[in-house]
Design an enzyme around this catalytic site. Structure first.
Site, PDB file in Angstrom:
ATOM      1  N   ALA A 133       0.799  -1.251  -0.511  1.00 35.10           N
ATOM      2  CA  ALA A 133      -0.293  -0.294   0.135  1.00 35.10           C
ATOM      3  C   ALA A 133       0.930   1.114   0.527  1.00 35.10           C
ATOM      4  O   ALA A 133       1.859   1.486   0.016  1.00 35.10           O
ATOM      5  CB  ALA A 133      -1.545  -0.157   1.372  1.00 35.10           C
ATOM      6  N   HIS A 134       0.431   2.733  -0.244  1.00 29.42           N
ATOM      7  CA  HIS A 134       1.528   3.377   0.037  1.00 29.42           C
ATOM      8  C   HIS A 134       2.028   3.617   1.196  1.00 29.42           C
ATOM      9  O   HIS A 134       1.105   3.322   2.283  1.00 29.42           O
ATOM     10  CB  HIS A 134      -0.193   4.982   0.271  1.00 29.42           C
ATOM     11  N   ASN A 135       3.045   4.702   0.726  1.00 33.91           N
ATOM     12  CA  ASN A 135       3.437   4.664   1.949  1.00 33.91           C
ATOM     13  C   ASN A 135       4.903   3.891   2.153  1.00 33.91           C
ATOM     14  O   ASN A 135       4.711   4.056   3.691  1.00 33.91           O
ATOM     15  CB  ASN A 135       3.297   6.265   2.267  1.00 33.91           C
ATOM     16  N   VAL A 136       4.348   2.948   1.702  1.00 33.69           N
ATOM     17  CA  VAL A 136       5.551   2.203   2.580  1.00 33.69           C
ATOM     18  C   VAL A 136       6.628   1.300   2.018  1.00 33.69           C
ATOM     19  O   VAL A 136       6.608   2.616   1.089  1.00 33.69           O
ATOM     20  CB  VAL A 136       4.510   0.712   2.181  1.00 33.69           C
TER      21      VAL A 136
ATOM     22  N   SER B  62       1.726   2.795   4.758  1.00 30.91           N
ATOM     23  CA  SER B  62       2.304   3.737   5.560  1.00 30.91           C
ATOM     24  C   SER B  62       3.118   2.497   6.128  1.00 30.91           C
ATOM     25  O   SER B  62       3.385   2.702   7.717  1.00 30.91           O
ATOM     26  CB  SER B  62       1.596   4.665   6.702  1.00 30.91           C
TER      27      SER B  62
END
Length: 166
Positions: A57-60, A77
């Site tokens: 997912a986003h910002n991983v 995250s």
């Protein structure tokens, strides 16, 4: 990226204007999804290997030389350290930190951050050695429950007899 804000009535899409950075010697195979960051970056560091159907997912951030086996799902995250192994169908909830050299067993559900070197299994994820003991006990639970009920009945009879005698 998958991001929505709810106003109590409706969900509104949050634009993801960040980027995805993929370093050298990374293997991304069939059916993977890597979400762009909301802001900043989603970062797959050098030497990472992913199996089929992995979702990041986003910002991983996925640390160096980490392996993500089939159907792993990592929520937004999350930071994963280097040399970690996430076995098939493991899932990690958002905003956690997974340490270096961590092993997460197949189908584990990780709901809290894990320190370096931790080995976990199960859902919710618990130390692997404890999980092995639990798995050994589970098939015997109906038998153990019956034994406990029998002991409770016998104890009540003894207590009743003592009250009558006393």
């Amino acid at each position: 990226g998958f991001g929505f804000a709810h106003d109590g009535k409706k969900f509104y899409k949050i634009p993801h204007t960040g980027r995805v950075r993929i370093d050298d010697d990374v293997e991304i195979v069939a059916g993977n999804t890597i979400d762009r960051a909301t802001f900043g970056k989603t970062w797959i560091k050098s030497g990472v290997k992913t199996d089929n159907l992995v979702h990041i997912a986003h910002n991983v951030t996925v640390g160096e030389n980490t392996v993500l086996v089939a159907q792993v799902g990592i929520s937004g995250s999350v930071t994963i350290g280097k040399n970690a192994i996430l076995a098939g169908q493991a899932g990690v909830v958002g905003h956690l930190s997974i340490g270096d050299h961590v092993t997460i067993g197949a189908q584990a559900g990780v709901a809290k951050s894990l320190p370096d070197g931790e080995i976990v299994s199960g859902s919710p994820a618990i130390p692997h050695r404890v999980w092995l003991k639990v798995q050994n006990i589970l098939p015997r639970l109906p038998e153990l429950k019956k034994k406990l009920e029998d002991i409770e009945k016998r104890l009540k009879k003894i207590e009743k007899s003592e009250k009558e005698d006393g």
